[in-house]
Design a protein around this motif. Structure first.
Motif, PDB file in Angstrom:
ATOM      1  N   ARG A 182       0.837  -1.201   0.000  1.00 48.03           N
ATOM      2  CA  ARG A 182       0.000   0.000   0.000  1.00 48.03           C
ATOM      3  C   ARG A 182       0.875   1.256   0.000  1.00 48.03           C
ATOM      4  NH1 ARG A 182      -2.464  -3.941  -0.598  1.00 48.03           N
ATOM      5  NH2 ARG A 182      -4.577  -4.484   0.092  1.00 48.03           N
ATOM      6  N   ASN A 183       2.115   1.073  -0.437  1.00 45.54           N
ATOM      7  CA  ASN A 183       3.078   2.166  -0.486  1.00 45.54           C
ATOM      8  C   ASN A 183       2.528   3.308  -1.331  1.00 45.54           C
ATOM      9  OD1 ASN A 183       5.562   3.056   0.424  1.00 45.54           O
ATOM     10  ND2 ASN A 183       6.641   1.245  -0.346  1.00 45.54           N
ATOM     11  N   GLY A 184       2.584   4.518  -0.786  1.00 47.39           N
ATOM     12  CA  GLY A 184       2.156   5.705  -1.519  1.00 47.39           C
ATOM     13  C   GLY A 184       0.680   6.017  -1.408  1.00 47.39           C
ATOM     14  N   LYS A 185      -0.107   5.140  -0.816  1.00 46.64           N
ATOM     15  CA  LYS A 185      -1.546   5.397  -0.700  1.00 46.64           C
ATOM     16  C   LYS A 185      -1.883   6.325   0.459  1.00 46.64           C
ATOM     17  CE  LYS A 185      -3.228   1.247  -3.022  1.00 46.64           C
ATOM     18  NZ  LYS A 185      -3.825   1.989  -4.140  1.00 46.64           N
ATOM     19  N   LYS A 186      -0.953   6.465   1.399  1.00 47.07           N
ATOM     20  CA  LYS A 186      -1.113   7.379   2.537  1.00 47.07           C
ATOM     21  C   LYS A 186      -2.407   7.121   3.308  1.00 47.07           C
ATOM     22  CE  LYS A 186       1.722  11.005   0.420  1.00 47.07           C
ATOM     23  NZ  LYS A 186       1.807  12.425  -0.004  1.00 47.07           N
ATOM     24  N   LEU A 187      -2.624   5.853   3.627  1.00 42.65           N
ATOM     25  CA  LEU A 187      -3.795   5.469   4.396  1.00 42.65           C
ATOM     26  C   LEU A 187      -3.533   5.660   5.885  1.00 42.65           C
ATOM     27  CD1 LEU A 187      -4.725   2.168   2.512  1.00 42.65           C
ATOM     28  CD2 LEU A 187      -5.798   4.409   2.273  1.00 42.65           C
ATOM     29  N   VAL A 233      -8.062  -2.143   8.106  1.00 38.87           N
ATOM     30  CA  VAL A 233      -9.170  -2.630   7.281  1.00 38.87           C
ATOM     31  C   VAL A 233      -8.623  -3.347   6.050  1.00 38.87           C
ATOM     32  CG1 VAL A 233     -11.202  -1.988   5.927  1.00 38.87           C
ATOM     33  CG2 VAL A 233     -10.744  -0.824   8.091  1.00 38.87           C
ATOM     34  N   GLU A 234      -7.572  -2.785   5.465  1.00 41.26           N
ATOM     35  CA  GLU A 234      -6.933  -3.433   4.315  1.00 41.26           C
ATOM     36  C   GLU A 234      -6.418  -4.817   4.689  1.00 41.26           C
ATOM     37  OE1 GLU A 234      -6.320  -2.140   0.958  1.00 41.26           O
ATOM     38  OE2 GLU A 234      -8.011  -0.924   1.671  1.00 41.26           O
ATOM     39  N   LEU A 235      -5.868  -4.952   5.883  1.00 43.21           N
ATOM     40  CA  LEU A 235      -5.387  -6.259   6.348  1.00 43.21           C
ATOM     41  C   LEU A 235      -6.537  -7.256   6.449  1.00 43.21           C
ATOM     42  CD1 LEU A 235      -3.290  -8.188   7.595  1.00 43.21           C
ATOM     43  CD2 LEU A 235      -3.722  -7.086   9.809  1.00 43.21           C
ATOM     44  N   LEU A 236      -7.653  -6.834   7.030  1.00 49.11           N
ATOM     45  CA  LEU A 236      -8.806  -7.714   7.141  1.00 49.11           C
ATOM     46  C   LEU A 236      -9.337  -8.105   5.760  1.00 49.11           C
ATOM     47  CD1 LEU A 236     -10.678  -5.889  10.058  1.00 49.11           C
ATOM     48  CD2 LEU A 236      -9.498  -8.086  10.207  1.00 49.11           C
ATOM     49  N   GLN A 237      -9.409  -7.125   4.861  1.00 52.58           N
ATOM     50  CA  GLN A 237      -9.888  -7.407   3.503  1.00 52.58           C
ATOM     51  C   GLN A 237      -8.962  -8.370   2.781  1.00 52.58           C
ATOM     52  OE1 GLN A 237     -12.635  -6.890   2.105  1.00 52.58           O
ATOM     53  NE2 GLN A 237     -13.420  -4.808   2.201  1.00 52.58           N
ATOM     54  N   GLU A 238      -7.651  -8.164   2.928  1.00 51.81           N
ATOM     55  CA  GLU A 238      -6.674  -9.022   2.259  1.00 51.81           C
ATOM     56  C   GLU A 238      -6.793 -10.455   2.775  1.00 51.81           C
ATOM     57  OE1 GLU A 238      -4.685  -8.801  -0.851  1.00 51.81           O
ATOM     58  OE2 GLU A 238      -4.202  -6.913   0.160  1.00 51.81           O
ATOM     59  N   GLU A 285     -15.973  -3.997   4.969  1.00 49.91           N
ATOM     60  CA  GLU A 285     -16.007  -2.758   4.198  1.00 49.91           C
ATOM     61  C   GLU A 285     -16.649  -1.637   4.995  1.00 49.91           C
ATOM     62  OE1 GLU A 285     -15.035  -0.297   1.179  1.00 49.91           O
ATOM     63  OE2 GLU A 285     -14.463  -2.417   1.371  1.00 49.91           O
ATOM     64  N   SER A 286     -17.659  -1.968   5.799  1.00 49.04           N
ATOM     65  CA  SER A 286     -18.334  -0.944   6.599  1.00 49.04           C
ATOM     66  C   SER A 286     -17.429  -0.346   7.668  1.00 49.04           C
ATOM     67  CB  SER A 286     -19.590  -1.535   7.257  1.00 49.04           C
ATOM     68  OG  SER A 286     -19.264  -2.345   8.378  1.00 49.04           O
ATOM     69  N   LEU A 287     -16.350  -1.029   8.000  1.00 49.48           N
ATOM     70  CA  LEU A 287     -15.424  -0.516   9.010  1.00 49.48           C
ATOM     71  C   LEU A 287     -14.688   0.731   8.524  1.00 49.48           C
ATOM     72  CD1 LEU A 287     -13.898  -3.901  10.233  1.00 49.48           C
ATOM     73  CD2 LEU A 287     -15.540  -2.468  11.464  1.00 49.48           C
ATOM     74  N   ARG A 288     -14.767   1.000   7.233  1.00 51.68           N
ATOM     75  CA  ARG A 288     -14.125   2.214   6.709  1.00 51.68           C
ATOM     76  C   ARG A 288     -14.814   3.470   7.232  1.00 51.68           C
ATOM     77  NH1 ARG A 288     -10.368   0.572   3.119  1.00 51.68           N
ATOM     78  NH2 ARG A 288     -10.715  -1.442   2.108  1.00 51.68           N
ATOM     79  N   GLU A 289     -15.995   3.311   7.795  1.00 56.17           N
ATOM     80  CA  GLU A 289     -16.647   4.442   8.464  1.00 56.17           C
ATOM     81  C   GLU A 289     -15.865   4.858   9.710  1.00 56.17           C
ATOM     82  OE1 GLU A 289     -20.529   3.053   9.459  1.00 56.17           O
ATOM     83  OE2 GLU A 289     -21.024   2.475   7.400  1.00 56.17           O
ATOM     84  N   GLY A 290     -15.056   3.941  10.226  1.00 55.62           N
ATOM     85  CA  GLY A 290     -14.327   4.204  11.462  1.00 55.62           C
ATOM     86  C   GLY A 290     -12.989   4.875  11.229  1.00 55.62           C
ATOM     87  N   GLU A 291     -13.005   6.015  10.584  1.00 53.75           N
ATOM     88  CA  GLU A 291     -11.776   6.798  10.372  1.00 53.75           C
ATOM     89  C   GLU A 291     -11.449   7.461  11.706  1.00 53.75           C
ATOM     90  OE1 GLU A 291      -8.642   7.565   9.094  1.00 53.75           O
ATOM     91  OE2 GLU A 291      -9.767   7.188   7.256  1.00 53.75           O
ATOM     92  N   THR A 292     -10.680   6.753  12.511  1.00 59.27           N
ATOM     93  CA  THR A 292     -10.449   7.165  13.885  1.00 59.27           C
ATOM     94  C   THR A 292      -9.038   6.800  14.323  1.00 59.27           C
ATOM     95  OG1 THR A 292     -11.129   6.769  16.188  1.00 59.27           O
ATOM     96  CG2 THR A 292     -11.511   4.982  14.622  1.00 59.27           C
ATOM     97  N   ARG A 293      -8.542   7.521  15.303  1.00 61.48           N
ATOM     98  CA  ARG A 293      -7.211   7.233  15.860  1.00 61.48           C
ATOM     99  C   ARG A 293      -7.224   5.975  16.708  1.00 61.48           C
ATOM    100  NH1 ARG A 293      -6.443  12.574  19.134  1.00 61.48           N
ATOM    101  NH2 ARG A 293      -8.703  12.272  19.327  1.00 61.48           N
ATOM    102  N   ILE A 294      -8.398   5.538  17.131  1.00 63.20           N
ATOM    103  CA  ILE A 294      -8.509   4.397  18.041  1.00 63.20           C
ATOM    104  C   ILE A 294      -9.302   3.285  17.371  1.00 63.20           C
ATOM    105  CG2 ILE A 294      -8.152   5.460  20.301  1.00 63.20           C
ATOM    106  CD1 ILE A 294     -11.212   6.018  20.283  1.00 63.20           C
ATOM    107  N   PHE A 295      -8.773   2.798  16.267  1.00 62.79           N
ATOM    108  CA  PHE A 295      -9.500   1.835  15.449  1.00 62.79           C
ATOM    109  C   PHE A 295      -9.742   0.526  16.193  1.00 62.79           C
ATOM    110  CE2 PHE A 295      -9.716  -1.640  12.384  1.00 62.79           C
ATOM    111  CZ  PHE A 295     -10.801  -1.230  11.627  1.00 62.79           C
ATOM    112  N   ASP A 296      -8.804   0.069  17.008  1.00 62.73           N
ATOM    113  CA  ASP A 296      -8.974  -1.199  17.718  1.00 62.73           C
ATOM    114  C   ASP A 296     -10.257  -1.181  18.545  1.00 62.73           C
ATOM    115  OD1 ASP A 296      -6.412  -1.206  16.729  1.00 62.73           O
ATOM    116  OD2 ASP A 296      -5.526  -2.124  18.486  1.00 62.73           O
TER     117      ASP A 296
END
Length: 279
Positions: free
Chosen positions: A66-71, A78-83, A170-181
């Protein structure tokens, strides 16, 4: 059961990847693959790091670049879970790349696995072998169990991916948060998923002064940070339950002086603790 250990790797923690890989190479149960989401480590540097990995583990290594995507850190998870889901992984054992696992972590999770539960968690110790937080409950069954504080993290957690859907991930992308866990496990519990503690193993957790979670020690600065975190957390979850709407209303007017002399439970975000009306 197809099992993988998954993590997000990034340049700032690359100096710890040797310890990370060593703890995987010494697992007593080696029947697992490794899924890594690469945030910002250059291809050349990553090749140098991987060169030191044992051939047996290297053959089971998958890297999603995901280099350069600045996620954000949360979205990388979320990307890890999707992968892992797309690779048809049944059980994803998670760990931060600057941490280490006890040599029996994979085997303990597999032996105590029960499909009735969707997530699993184990003890966290610091690198001196001391518990990071007080004794963890044997089960976590209700979102209120982690309503005001949290003991569930990515590094001491595992998820049975057959217990959730790709739509949920995919719905977890709503959780744009510093405390994702905290957000992730709250969402799982809100979806009526259950959690179980795994006994007999641990994750060694590297604590920095700059850690967002840090240590549960009282100071005005720590209280103010916690109030801000809880406002953010409850705002995200308010659409899912009245409980969170009530908590957001309470914390919207809270200040550090309201919590002088409060005793912490020893969990993350437990320096403030107040009562809320239930639904």
């Amino acid at each position: 059961m197809k099992t993988a250990v998954g993590s997000v790797i990034f340049e700032e923690a690359s100096k710890y990847l040797g310890d990370f890989f060593e703890s995987l190479e010494t697992q007593t149960d080696q029947d697992f693959s490794v899924i890594l989401i690469n945030d910002n480590i250059s291809s050349e540097h990553l090749e140098n790091i991987i060169a030191g990995v044992s051939p047996g583990l290297k053959d089971r290594l998958y890297i999603g670049n995901r280099n350069g995507k600045k996620l954000s850190p949360g979205m990388l998870r979320v990307e890890l879970l999707q992968e892992a889901f797309s690779l048809k992984t049944d059980l994803l054992i998670m760990m931060d790349c600057d941490d280490k696992a006890s040599e029996n972590r994979v085997s303990c999770i597999k032996e105590q696995f029960d499909p009735v539960y969707t997530f699993f968690y184990n003890e966290l110790l610091d690198f001196d072998g001391k518990s990071v937080m007080k004794q963890l409950p044997a089960y976590t069954l209700d979102y209120r169990d982690i309503g005001q504080s949290n003991y569930l993290g990515m590094s001491n957690g595992a998820i049975y991916l057959k217990g959730i859907s790709q739509e949920f991930i995919e719905s977890l992308r709503e959780g744009e948060t510093r405390i994702f866990d905290w957000y992730l496990y709250s969402r799982l519990l809100l979806a009526e998923k259950k959690g179980k503690k795994i006994a007999g193993c641990c994750t060694y957790y590297r604590i920095y002064e700059a850690n967002l979670a840090g240590k549960c020690e009282y100071s005005k600065q720590a209280i103010e940070k916690e109030i801000a975190i809880k406002r953010e957390h409850y705002r995200l979850l308010a659409p899912y339950a009245t409980y969170y709407k009530n908590m957001l209303e309470i914390y919207s007017s809270a200040c550090a002086e309201d919590f002088k002399g409060k005793e912490t439970t020893g969990y993350w975000w437990s320096l403030t603790d107040i009562q809320s009306d239930e639904e």
